[in-house]
Design an enzyme around this catalytic site. Structure first.
Site, PDB file in Angstrom:
ATOM      1  N   GLU A   1     -64.670 -52.418 -23.274  1.00  0.00           N
ATOM      2  CA  GLU A   1     -63.240 -52.659 -23.498  1.00  0.00           C
ATOM      3  C   GLU A   1     -62.389 -52.522 -22.239  1.00  0.00           C
ATOM      4  OE1 GLU A   1     -61.771 -51.266 -27.278  1.00  0.00           O
ATOM      5  OE2 GLU A   1     -63.414 -49.860 -27.493  1.00  0.00           O
TER       6      GLU A   1
ATOM      7  N   ILE B   1     -60.470 -57.109 -39.532  1.00  0.00           N
ATOM      8  CA  ILE B   1     -59.683 -55.916 -39.872  1.00  0.00           C
ATOM      9  C   ILE B   1     -59.226 -55.911 -41.328  1.00  0.00           C
ATOM     10  CG2 ILE B   1     -58.843 -55.202 -37.603  1.00  0.00           C
ATOM     11  CD1 ILE B   1     -56.469 -57.081 -38.000  1.00  0.00           C
TER      12      ILE B   1
ATOM     13  N   LYS C   1     -63.211 -48.648 -51.556  1.00  0.00           N
ATOM     14  CA  LYS C   1     -63.573 -50.054 -51.798  1.00  0.00           C
ATOM     15  C   LYS C   1     -64.925 -50.414 -51.169  1.00  0.00           C
ATOM     16  CE  LYS C   1     -58.753 -51.676 -51.713  1.00  0.00           C
ATOM     17  NZ  LYS C   1     -58.499 -52.077 -53.093  1.00  0.00           N
TER      18      LYS C   1
ATOM     19  N   ASP D   1     -90.021 -74.891 -25.449  1.00  0.00           N
ATOM     20  CA  ASP D   1     -90.837 -73.791 -24.923  1.00  0.00           C
ATOM     21  C   ASP D   1     -90.318 -72.478 -25.508  1.00  0.00           C
ATOM     22  OD1 ASP D   1     -88.525 -73.514 -23.541  1.00  0.00           O
ATOM     23  OD2 ASP D   1     -89.377 -73.794 -21.548  1.00  0.00           O
TER      24      ASP D   1
ATOM     25  N   LYS E   1     -58.066 -44.827 -50.136  1.00  0.00           N
ATOM     26  CA  LYS E   1     -58.071 -45.989 -51.043  1.00  0.00           C
ATOM     27  C   LYS E   1     -58.981 -47.100 -50.476  1.00  0.00           C
ATOM     28  CE  LYS E   1     -54.773 -49.302 -52.686  1.00  0.00           C
ATOM     29  NZ  LYS E   1     -53.473 -49.810 -52.307  1.00  0.00           N
TER      30      LYS E   1
HETATM   31  C1  LIG Z   1     -53.928 -54.158 -41.104  1.00  0.00           C
HETATM   32  C2  LIG Z   1     -53.889 -53.278 -42.325  1.00  0.00           C
HETATM   33  C3  LIG Z   1     -53.117 -52.009 -42.034  1.00  0.00           C
HETATM   34  C4  LIG Z   1     -53.205 -54.026 -43.472  1.00  0.00           C
HETATM   35  O1  LIG Z   1     -53.263 -53.209 -44.635  1.00  0.00           O
HETATM   36  P1  LIG Z   1     -52.327 -53.482 -45.890  1.00  0.00           P
HETATM   37  O2  LIG Z   1     -50.906 -53.547 -45.410  1.00  0.00           O
HETATM   38  O3  LIG Z   1     -52.671 -52.495 -46.970  1.00  0.00           O
HETATM   39  O4  LIG Z   1     -52.793 -54.951 -46.306  1.00  0.00           O
HETATM   40  P2  LIG Z   1     -52.691 -55.700 -47.685  1.00  0.00           P
HETATM   41  O5  LIG Z   1     -51.510 -55.266 -48.461  1.00  0.00           O
HETATM   42  O6  LIG Z   1     -52.829 -57.149 -47.411  1.00  0.00           O
HETATM   43  O7  LIG Z   1     -54.031 -55.221 -48.439  1.00  0.00           O
HETATM   44  C5  LIG Z   1     -54.485 -55.853 -49.606  1.00  0.00           C
HETATM   45  C6  LIG Z   1     -55.562 -55.003 -50.215  1.00  0.00           C
HETATM   46  O8  LIG Z   1     -56.673 -54.933 -49.332  1.00  0.00           O
HETATM   47  C7  LIG Z   1     -56.937 -53.582 -48.978  1.00  0.00           C
HETATM   48  N1  LIG Z   1     -57.336 -53.536 -47.563  1.00  0.00           N
HETATM   49  C8  LIG Z   1     -56.629 -53.975 -46.525  1.00  0.00           C
HETATM   50  N2  LIG Z   1     -57.301 -53.778 -45.375  1.00  0.00           N
HETATM   51  C9  LIG Z   1     -58.455 -53.202 -45.729  1.00  0.00           C
HETATM   52  C10 LIG Z   1     -59.590 -52.754 -44.971  1.00  0.00           C
HETATM   53  N3  LIG Z   1     -59.631 -52.852 -43.645  1.00  0.00           N
HETATM   54  N4  LIG Z   1     -60.616 -52.237 -45.653  1.00  0.00           N
HETATM   55  C11 LIG Z   1     -60.589 -52.118 -47.001  1.00  0.00           C
HETATM   56  N5  LIG Z   1     -59.559 -52.521 -47.764  1.00  0.00           N
HETATM   57  C12 LIG Z   1     -58.499 -53.046 -47.123  1.00  0.00           C
HETATM   58  C13 LIG Z   1     -55.636 -52.827 -49.227  1.00  0.00           C
HETATM   59  O9  LIG Z   1     -55.893 -51.464 -49.451  1.00  0.00           O
HETATM   60  C14 LIG Z   1     -55.111 -53.560 -50.455  1.00  0.00           C
HETATM   61  O10 LIG Z   1     -55.784 -53.066 -51.590  1.00  0.00           O
HETATM   62  P3  LIG Z   1     -55.080 -53.099 -53.044  1.00  0.00           P
HETATM   63  O11 LIG Z   1     -53.784 -52.341 -52.885  1.00  0.00           O
HETATM   64  O12 LIG Z   1     -56.061 -52.413 -53.950  1.00  0.00           O
HETATM   65  O13 LIG Z   1     -54.871 -54.535 -53.387  1.00  0.00           O
HETATM   66  C15 LIG Z   1     -55.337 -52.934 -42.793  1.00  0.00           C
HETATM   67  O14 LIG Z   1     -55.988 -54.131 -43.083  1.00  0.00           O
HETATM   68  C16 LIG Z   1     -56.116 -52.076 -41.826  1.00  0.00           C
HETATM   69  O15 LIG Z   1     -55.866 -50.893 -41.696  1.00  0.00           O
HETATM   70  N6  LIG Z   1     -57.122 -52.675 -41.150  1.00  0.00           N
HETATM   71  C17 LIG Z   1     -57.991 -51.970 -40.215  1.00  0.00           C
HETATM   72  C18 LIG Z   1     -57.242 -51.594 -38.942  1.00  0.00           C
HETATM   73  C19 LIG Z   1     -58.125 -50.917 -37.939  1.00  0.00           C
HETATM   74  O16 LIG Z   1     -59.032 -50.190 -38.289  1.00  0.00           O
HETATM   75  N7  LIG Z   1     -57.865 -51.164 -36.636  1.00  0.00           N
HETATM   76  C20 LIG Z   1     -58.676 -50.628 -35.566  1.00  0.00           C
HETATM   77  C21 LIG Z   1     -59.873 -51.477 -35.345  1.00  0.00           C
HETATM   78  S1  LIG Z   1     -59.594 -52.969 -34.456  1.00  0.00           S
HETATM   79  C22 LIG Z   1     -60.063 -52.553 -32.858  1.00  0.00           C
HETATM   80  O17 LIG Z   1     -60.091 -51.407 -32.565  1.00  0.00           O
HETATM   81  C23 LIG Z   1     -60.439 -53.663 -31.945  1.00  0.00           C
HETATM   82  C24 LIG Z   1     -61.057 -53.294 -30.614  1.00  0.00           C
HETATM   83  O18 LIG Z   1     -61.420 -51.981 -30.421  1.00  0.00           O
HETATM   84  C25 LIG Z   1     -60.169 -53.790 -29.491  1.00  0.00           C
HETATM   85  O19 LIG Z   1     -59.759 -53.013 -28.621  1.00  0.00           O
HETATM   86  O20 LIG Z   1     -59.929 -55.023 -29.470  1.00  0.00           O
HETATM   87 MG   LIG Z   2     -60.397 -50.981 -28.810  1.00  0.00          MG
END
Ligand SMILES: CC(C)(COP(=O)(O)OP(=O)(O)OC[C@H]1O[C@@H](n2cnc3c(N)ncnc32)[C@H](O)[C@@H]1OP(=O)(O)O)[C@@H](O)C(=O)NCCC(=O)NCCSC(=O)C[C@H](O)C(=O)O
Ligand SMILES: [Mg+2]
Length: 339
Positions: A168, A270, A52, A318, A48
């Site tokens: 990291e 995120i 997007k 410079d 899903k």
């Molecule tokens: C954090 C989340 C799991 C939250 O998701 P959710 O509970 O679905 O949030 P919402 O209900 O508020 O979502 C509203 C709508 O927005 C869409 N959505 C949400 N997040 C995303 C996204 N990242 N990309 C695209 N769309 C998104 C939902 O699907 C909802 O849609 P709709 O139902 O149609 O209204 C989620 O945000 C998430 O999974 N985020 C990414 C998490 C991730 O990848 N984490 C790992 C990377 S961070 C990292 O690794 C940092 C680094 O390496 C370190 O060590 O510091």
């Molecule tokens: Mg990391």
């Protein structure tokens, strides 16, 4: 809105500056500059969210196979990302982002081989491959090796695919100069994977050093400042820590603006709701754009008279100041073209 003012400000000055700026193409690669104010993760296991992507306006979209994906969903995520990258890159001109990347698992996880095996079955490559938890130059050599074996150097070279890496750990942080130098050397010797940006994996870094995240973020000050200095020493983009409190928009704005002031070029996000706040924070003000554009013009005029240093608005100017100004002009030019 801050970004709109900056872009408008730039547009008024752009006719004068563009010809001038192009004279400095040798100083910075103007054509390939990729804005990465906001780098948004999309977990590859979530179809899903993947659907997007075409409408997402983050500068850089990361199709995620690493920590955003559960161990039990790695296989599904790889398959969905392969299909997505083909679909998205076939219609790449419709994408709203500047860069579509894929973050694979780290060398130390033992999962990268399987990731790259699956990804190489896609017809298309992303704009960038992204590699987390790079702790040593030896790991980087292993990264080049696994991609060369599965894709063939020619395929990666022909598409001009970029490389983005994550630092990291304490070891990675201390060895950053060696790691970045060896990434640039590996590119020079192999002809593929130009390192373009480095991301600070702050959450894994805190786990590695045994620090606890606090509201004021003091535990990360030294690391963030060292990180920026190392990136900039190699003229690489520096991407700041992720902000995990999804409801605290004030805090996100504060840390984004601080990161911009400290020299970061962008920030990891995120959730789509974080994108615009971060993009605005990393956009130069209209005054700064005007300063940069006029400085570049003045530099060009003085250089043609044989002057390397000169006075501009009461400051000594410079080459380092020229580079700062070019960063600003390139960023706004790309963002202005997109908006
Ligand atoms: C954090 C989340 C799991 C939250 O998701 P959710 O509970 O679905 O949030 P919402 O209900 O508020 O979502 C509203 C709508 O927005 C869409 N959505 C949400 N997040 C995303 C996204 N990242 N990309 C695209 N769309 C998104 C939902 O699907 C909802 O849609 P709709 O139902 O149609 O209204 C989620 O945000 C998430 O999974 N985020 C990414 C998490 C991730 O990848 N984490 C790992 C990377 S961070 C990292 O690794 C940092 C680094 O390496 C370190 O060590 O510091
Ligand atoms: Mg990391």
């Amino acid at each position: 809105m801050r970004s709109t003012i900056a872009v408008d400000g730039f547009r008024k000055l752009t006719a004068m500056s563009r010809a001038t700026v192009s004279q400095f193409a040798g100083v910075r690669d103007l054509v390939k500059y990729v804005p990465r104010r906001a780098l948004l993760y999309i977990p590859g296991s979530n179809q899903k969210m993947l659907d997007k992507v075409p409408n997402i306006k983050a500068d850089c979209v990361v199709l995620e196979l690493e920590d955003g994906v559960a161990m039990t969903s790695k296989h599904l995520a790889r398959q969905q990302v392969v299909k997505s990258v083909d679909r998205l890159m076939t219609n790449r001109h419709d994408l709203k982002c500047f860069e579509l990347g894929i973050r694979v698992n780290s060398v130390s996880s033992g999962l990268i081989e399987e990731d790259v095996t699956e990804l190489s079955k896609a017809e298309h490559l992303p704009n960038a491959f992204m590699v987390p938890k790079v702790d040593s130059s030896e790991e980087l050599a292993a990264v080049f090796d696994v991609f060369r074996r599965h894709y063939g150097a020619k395929r990666v070279m022909d598409t001009n695919t970029r490389l983005v890496i994550w630092i990291e750990s304490a070891r990675g942080m201390l060895d950053m100069p060696r790691i970045l130098a060896s990434a640039l050397n590996l590119h020079k010797n192999s002809g593929f994977f130009k390192l373009d940006a480095v991301v600070f994996g702050s959450d894994d870094y805190c786990a590695d050093i045994g620090a606890q995240r606090s509201a004021d973020g003091n535990e990360l000050v030294w690391a963030r400042q060292r990180f920026v200095a190392c990136c900039k020493a190699f003229q690489l983009q520096a991407i700041d820590a992720v902000f995990i409190d999804l409801k605290d928009m004030g805090g996100l704005k504060k840390y984004s603006e601080e990161g911009h002031r400290w020299g970061f070029t962008g920030k990891q996000v995120i959730h789509p709701s974080q994108v615009e706040i971060v993009q605005n924070a990393f956009m130069p003000t209209a005054e700064k754009v005007e300063w940069a554009t006029e400085l570049v013009h003045a530099f060009s005029q003085h250089e043609s008279q044989g002057k390397g240093a000169f006075q501009f608005r009461g400051q000594m100017i410079d080459r380092p100041l020229l580079l700062q100004a070019l960063n600003i002009v390139q960023m706004v030019e790309r963002v202005g073209q997109q908006s």
